[in-house]
Design a protein around this motif. Structure first.
Motif, PDB file in Angstrom:
ATOM      1  N   PRO B 164       0.867  -1.299  -0.048  1.00 21.57           N
ATOM      2  CA  PRO B 164       0.071   0.284   0.143  1.00 21.57           C
ATOM      3  C   PRO B 164       0.929   1.202  -0.078  1.00 21.57           C
ATOM      4  CG  PRO B 164       0.181  -0.972   2.196  1.00 21.57           C
ATOM      5  CD  PRO B 164       0.653  -1.971   1.285  1.00 21.57           C
ATOM      6  N   THR B 165       2.204   1.122   0.536  1.00 19.20           N
ATOM      7  CA  THR B 165       2.820   2.520   0.594  1.00 19.20           C
ATOM      8  C   THR B 165       3.976   2.545  -0.595  1.00 19.20           C
ATOM      9  OG1 THR B 165       4.278   1.374   2.133  1.00 19.20           O
ATOM     10  CG2 THR B 165       2.539   2.778   3.011  1.00 19.20           C
ATOM     11  N   SER B 166       3.829   1.730  -1.558  1.00 19.74           N
ATOM     12  CA  SER B 166       5.197   1.716  -2.437  1.00 19.74           C
ATOM     13  C   SER B 166       4.684   3.030  -3.529  1.00 19.74           C
ATOM     14  CB  SER B 166       5.164   0.670  -3.243  1.00 19.74           C
ATOM     15  OG  SER B 166       4.055   0.239  -4.428  1.00 19.74           O
ATOM     16  N   GLY B 167       5.817   3.561  -3.718  1.00 19.36           N
ATOM     17  CA  GLY B 167       5.870   4.804  -4.741  1.00 19.36           C
ATOM     18  C   GLY B 167       4.968   6.147  -3.905  1.00 19.36           C
ATOM     19  N   LEU B 168       4.742   5.989  -2.879  1.00 21.40           N
ATOM     20  CA  LEU B 168       4.188   7.190  -2.206  1.00 21.40           C
ATOM     21  C   LEU B 168       5.201   8.033  -1.278  1.00 21.40           C
ATOM     22  CD1 LEU B 168       0.969   5.636  -0.541  1.00 21.40           C
ATOM     23  CD2 LEU B 168       1.293   6.706  -2.795  1.00 21.40           C
ATOM     24  N   ASP B 169       4.950   9.334  -1.144  1.00 21.14           N
ATOM     25  CA  ASP B 169       5.935  10.402  -0.452  1.00 21.14           C
ATOM     26  C   ASP B 169       5.562   9.974   0.927  1.00 21.14           C
ATOM     27  OD1 ASP B 169       3.610  11.681   0.034  1.00 21.14           O
ATOM     28  OD2 ASP B 169       4.158  13.179  -1.371  1.00 21.14           O
ATOM     29  N   PRO B 170       6.661  10.523   1.863  1.00 24.10           N
ATOM     30  CA  PRO B 170       6.436  10.373   3.328  1.00 24.10           C
ATOM     31  C   PRO B 170       5.195  10.748   3.756  1.00 24.10           C
ATOM     32  CG  PRO B 170       8.553  11.323   2.741  1.00 24.10           C
ATOM     33  CD  PRO B 170       7.648  11.114   1.377  1.00 24.10           C
ATOM     34  N   LYS B 171       4.453  11.796   3.532  1.00 24.93           N
ATOM     35  CA  LYS B 171       3.186  12.218   3.766  1.00 24.93           C
ATOM     36  C   LYS B 171       1.967  11.313   3.577  1.00 24.93           C
ATOM     37  CE  LYS B 171       0.411  16.358   4.024  1.00 24.93           C
ATOM     38  NZ  LYS B 171      -0.518  16.238   2.886  1.00 24.93           N
ATOM     39  N   MET B 172       2.239  10.891   2.327  1.00 27.49           N
ATOM     40  CA  MET B 172       1.077   9.975   1.726  1.00 27.49           C
ATOM     41  C   MET B 172       1.138   8.799   2.633  1.00 27.49           C
ATOM     42  SD  MET B 172      -1.603  10.300  -0.057  1.00 27.49           S
ATOM     43  CE  MET B 172      -1.637   8.484  -0.311  1.00 27.49           C
ATOM     44  N   SER B 173       2.435   8.202   2.819  1.00 21.41           N
ATOM     45  CA  SER B 173       2.540   6.969   3.563  1.00 21.41           C
ATOM     46  C   SER B 173       2.190   7.223   4.968  1.00 21.41           C
ATOM     47  CB  SER B 173       4.217   6.571   3.615  1.00 21.41           C
ATOM     48  OG  SER B 173       4.768   6.393   2.505  1.00 21.41           O
ATOM     49  N   LYS B 174       2.368   8.062   5.406  1.00 26.01           N
ATOM     50  CA  LYS B 174       1.746   8.510   6.793  1.00 26.01           C
ATOM     51  C   LYS B 174       0.264   8.244   7.042  1.00 26.01           C
ATOM     52  CE  LYS B 174       4.692  10.414  10.088  1.00 26.01           C
ATOM     53  NZ  LYS B 174       5.567  11.696  10.368  1.00 26.01           N
ATOM     54  N   GLU B 175      -0.249   9.019   5.971  1.00 29.24           N
ATOM     55  CA  GLU B 175      -1.849   8.979   5.879  1.00 29.24           C
ATOM     56  C   GLU B 175      -2.305   7.689   5.591  1.00 29.24           C
ATOM     57  OE1 GLU B 175      -3.291  11.706   3.013  1.00 29.24           O
ATOM     58  OE2 GLU B 175      -2.347  13.308   3.914  1.00 29.24           O
ATOM     59  N   VAL B 176      -1.662   6.896   4.787  1.00 30.70           N
ATOM     60  CA  VAL B 176      -2.098   5.243   4.603  1.00 30.70           C
ATOM     61  C   VAL B 176      -1.894   4.700   5.890  1.00 30.70           C
ATOM     62  CG1 VAL B 176      -1.581   3.223   3.435  1.00 30.70           C
ATOM     63  CG2 VAL B 176      -1.540   5.246   2.115  1.00 30.70           C
ATOM     64  N   LYS B 177      -0.764   4.784   6.523  1.00 28.29           N
ATOM     65  CA  LYS B 177      -0.607   4.292   7.853  1.00 28.29           C
ATOM     66  C   LYS B 177      -1.905   4.538   8.538  1.00 28.29           C
ATOM     67  CE  LYS B 177       3.917   4.767   8.779  1.00 28.29           C
ATOM     68  NZ  LYS B 177       4.809   5.374   9.524  1.00 28.29           N
ATOM     69  N   HIS B 178      -2.062   5.808   8.789  1.00 23.46           N
ATOM     70  CA  HIS B 178      -3.476   6.255   9.526  1.00 23.46           C
ATOM     71  C   HIS B 178      -4.459   5.433   9.168  1.00 23.46           C
ATOM     72  CE1 HIS B 178      -5.230   9.074  12.268  1.00 23.46           C
ATOM     73  NE2 HIS B 178      -6.262   9.327  11.246  1.00 23.46           N
ATOM     74  N   ILE B 179      -4.849   5.427   7.911  1.00 25.02           N
ATOM     75  CA  ILE B 179      -6.113   4.917   7.491  1.00 25.02           C
ATOM     76  C   ILE B 179      -6.199   3.389   7.982  1.00 25.02           C
ATOM     77  CG2 ILE B 179      -7.222   3.837   5.351  1.00 25.02           C
ATOM     78  CD1 ILE B 179      -6.056   6.514   3.727  1.00 25.02           C
ATOM     79  N   ILE B 180      -5.161   2.616   7.635  1.00 26.75           N
ATOM     80  CA  ILE B 180      -4.715   1.390   7.792  1.00 26.75           C
ATOM     81  C   ILE B 180      -5.134   1.114   9.602  1.00 26.75           C
ATOM     82  CG2 ILE B 180      -3.172  -0.894   8.402  1.00 26.75           C
ATOM     83  CD1 ILE B 180      -1.963   0.136   5.813  1.00 26.75           C
ATOM     84  N   LYS B 181      -4.717   1.960  10.298  1.00 27.69           N
ATOM     85  CA  LYS B 181      -5.062   1.974  11.873  1.00 27.69           C
ATOM     86  C   LYS B 181      -6.264   2.118  12.079  1.00 27.69           C
ATOM     87  CE  LYS B 181      -1.126   2.967  14.353  1.00 27.69           C
ATOM     88  NZ  LYS B 181      -0.218   3.713  14.579  1.00 27.69           N
ATOM     89  N   GLU B 182      -6.951   2.814  11.390  1.00 29.85           N
ATOM     90  CA  GLU B 182      -8.376   3.236  11.528  1.00 29.85           C
ATOM     91  C   GLU B 182      -9.321   1.989  11.166  1.00 29.85           C
ATOM     92  OE1 GLU B 182     -10.070   6.670  10.013  1.00 29.85           O
ATOM     93  OE2 GLU B 182      -9.181   7.951  11.758  1.00 29.85           O
TER      94      GLU B 182
END
Ligand SMILES: Nc1ncnc2c1ncn2[C@@H]1O[C@H](COP(=O)(O)OP(=O)(O)OP(=O)(O)O)[C@@H](O)[C@H]1O
Ligand SMILES: [Mg+2]
Lengths: 227, 263
Positions: B164-182
C-alpha cells in the motif's frame, strides 16, 4: 491522455444532460442529410462551432487543431470530386491535355459546395457531442436507446484499452529514445519492431490483470452505469 | 478466519512460487507479510483471494475450504477483497465516482445507498475533492487512495493490501498508515510490503517469506530482533529496532512514543 477526452471531462457542458445534446446532434445530422440546402448546412456549422467553443468553452485554437485532422481528408476528397475529365468543353475553367479537357464544371462546383457544407455540419455536430460529453454520459444515452449490452461492453473496454495502449506505447518509446533507439534509419526500424512486439505482450498481460480486477469487483457481464 | 494450510503454488511455466505455506490470519488484527522482491507475496495474496488455485494444500475460510465454483467465489469475494499493487490496473471507470460505484452497482445497491457510501468512504481516504474527477487525471498517490477506497466500499470482512505504500511520498505513507490503523478496528487486514518501518508500526503479527517459504513468524518485536531470519530473507531492520540495538534505547513501537519520551 487524449486531448479529446480531457475536454470531454472539463468543458462547461460536461455535466449537462447528455440526452439533450444527443438529440440536438441527431436532429442536425438529420437536417443536413435530408435537406439539400447550403445555407442551412452553414447555419448548423456555425451553430455547432458556437456551442463547442463559446457555450462549452473549448479553446478555439485547440478546436481548430482537432478539426484540422478530418478537414485534410475532406479537402482531398472534395478536390477529386471537383475535377472531371471530358472530351467536350463543358467546363467553367479547364486545361487541355492532348485531346482531353481537365477542369471543373458548373455541376461539380455546385455538388462540391453542397457536399462540403454538409460534411462540415456533420463533423462539427459529432465533434460537439464527442468533445463535450464524457463517455459515462454517452453510455447513459446508449442504454436509454437500448443498445445491446455486448456493444456497450465493447465500447467501455475499447475506450479503456485506448488509454492502456497509448500509455504503454509512450513509455516504451521514451525508454527506447533514451537508449538511442531512434538515431538512424536502421536503428529506428529495429526499435519500432521491438516496440510493437513488447506492446503486444504488455497488452496481453494488462488484459490478464484487468480480468482479475473485474472479478474482484464482482463484474457479472454487464457494465452498470446507474440512472 | 482465514487459514492457509500446506499451500503450494506452481505457475504454468513451472516456477514454484510458494512451497508448504502455513498461515493463520487469526494471529493478529493487522497481519504483515514481508519478503524481498519475487519472494511470493503477490502470489500468496492471489491464492488467498481465490484468483489462483493452489496446486497443493487448502485455504480455509471460517473453517471451511474455499470452493472454486462461480457462485461460491462471488460470495467469498464479497467478504475478502484486495487493493492491488498497481492502482492504474485497479481503476476501471473513467470517473472516480463511477469507479467506486462499480462494485456496488454489480451488487444491485440503490443509487441513494451508493451515494451515501461513496461519501463516507471518500471522507475516510481523504479524497472528497476528487469525487467528480476523471481517474486518468489523478496523481499516483491520489490513484492509490481511490483504489483503497474502491476496495473499502464493499465493506468486506477481510482486506488484503499489496504494497500500500510503494511509490508514495512520506506524507502520503503516513496517511495510509493512519487509514490502516483506523480500519483495523473494523476488519481484518493483511498487508504486504518491503517498507519495514511501515510494517513494524502497523502490524501486530508478521510472516517473513523468502523464496516462496515462510522463514519465520511472530510479533513484530520478536521477528525484527531475529537478525538471521531477516538477513536470509534479504530484508532490513526497522529504524526503531536499529536504534534500540545500537543506542541501547528501549524498543519503541512507533515514532510518536519515542518522541514523547525523549523530549
Ligand atoms: N505469471 C507468472 N508466471 C510465472 N512466474 C511468475 C508469474 N508471476 C510471478 N511469477 C514468479 O513467482 C515468484 C513470486 O512472484 P510474486 O509476484 O508473488 O513476488 P512478490 O513477493 O510479490 O514480489 P514484489 O515485491 O516484487 O511484488 C517470482 O519468482 C516470479 O518470477
Ligand atoms: Mg508483489
Amino acid at each position: 491522455m487524449l486531448i479529446i477526452d480531457k475536454y470531454a471531462y472539463t468543458n462547461k457542458l460536461a455535466d449537462s444532460n447528455p440526452f439533450n445534446k444527443f438529440i440536438i446532434v441527431v436532429i442536425s445530422l438529420g437536417i443536413t442529410t435530408i435537406i439539400n440546402n447550403i445555407y442551412i448546412n452553414l447555419m448548423i456549422f456555425a451553430f455547432m462551432i458556437f456551442l463547442t467553443t463559446i457555450a462549452a468553452g473549448i479553446p478555439f485554437d485547440k478546436y481548430i487543431k482537432i478539426l484540422s485532422i478530418p478537414m485534410s481528408f475532406l479537402i482531398i476528397s472534395i478536390i477529386t470530386i471537383l475535377i472531371s475529365i471530358s472530351k467536350t468543353d463543358i467546363f467553367l475553367w479547364e486545361i487541355n491535355v492532348f485531346d482531353y479537357f481537365v477542369g471543373i464544371t458548373r455541376v461539380s462546383v455546385d455538388e462540391s459546395i453542397l457536399l462540403l457544407t454538409r460534411v462540415l455540419a456533420s463533423i462539427t455536430s459529432t465533434f460537439f457531442l464527442g468533445l463535450t460529453t464524457p463517455l459515462n454520459n454517452l453510455i447513459r444515452v446508449f442504454k436509454r436507446l437500448h443498445l445491446p449490452n455486448s456493444i456497450i461492453e465493447l465500447i467501455v473496454l475499447i475506450y479503456r484499452f485506448i488509454f492502456i495502449f497509448l500509455g504503454e506505447a509512450r513509455d516504451i518509446y521514451l525508454t527506447q529514445e533514451m537508449k538511442f533507439g531512434y538515431t538512424d534509419f536502421k536503428n529506428s526500424l529495429k526499435s519500432t519492431a521491438l516496440l510493437v512486439r513488447s506492446l503486444f505482450l504488455k497488452i496481453l498481460l494488462d488484459y490478464k490483470d484487468m480480468v482479475i480486477v473485474l472479478e474482484c469487483k464482482l463484474y457479472d457481464g454487464e457494465f452498470r452505469i446507474g440512472d | 478466519m482465514i487459514k492457509v494450510e500446506s499451500l503450494e503454488f506452481k505457475y504454468e511455466d513451472g516456477t514454484i512460487a510458494l512451497k508448504n505455506i502455513n498461515i493463520d490470519l487469526d494471529k493478529g488484527r493487522v497481519v504483515g507479510v514481508i519478503g524481498a522482491n519475487g519472494s511470493g507475496k503477490s502470489t500468496l495474496f492471489l491464492n488467498i483471494l481465490a484468483i489462483l488455485k493452489p496446486s497443493k494444500g487448502v485455504i480455509k475460510y471460517n473453517g471451511e475450504p474455499i470452493k472454486y465454483d462461480k457462485k461460491s467465489l462471488r460470495e467469498y469475494r464479497k467478504e475478502v477483497t484486495m487493493v492491488f499493487q498497481d492502482p492504474d490496473k485497479q481503476l476501471f471507470y473513467s470517473k472516480v465516482y463511477d469507479d467506486m460505484a462499480f462494485v456496488l452497482r454489480n451488487l444491485h445497491f440503490s443509487e441513494e445507498e451508493i451515494e451515501k457510501r461513496i461519501h463516507v468512504i471518500l471522507e475516510k481516504v481523504k479524497a472528497t475533492d476528487l469525487e467528480q474527477k476523471p481517474t486518468h487525471f489523478l496523481s499516483y498517490g491520489q490513484k492509490k487512495r481511490i483504489s483503497i477506497g474502491g476496495a473499502l466500499i464493499m465493506d468486506s470482512k477481510v482486506l488484503l493490501l499489496d504494497e500500500p505504500t510503494s511509490g508514495l511520498d512520506p506524507k502520503m505513507s503516513k496517511e495510509v498508515k493512519h487509514i490502516i490503523k483506523e480500519l483495523s478496528y473494523e476488519k481484518k487486514l493483511v498487508v504486504s510490503s518491503h517498507d519495514m518501518d511501515f510494517i513494524y508500526e502497523c502490524c501486530d503479527y508478521i510472516y517473513v517469506i523468502s523464496n516462496g517459504r515462510v522463514l519465520g513468524e511472530g510479533k513484530p518485536e520478536e521477528v525484527f530482533l531475529k537478525a538471521n531470519i531477516l538477513k536470509e530473507a534479504g530484508l532490513d531492520k526497522p529504524w526503531l529496532v536499529k536504534i534500540h540495538e545500537n543506542l541501547k534505547l528501549p524498543l519503541y513501537r512507533n515514532e510518536e512514543d519515542l518522541l514523547k519520551i525523549r523530549y
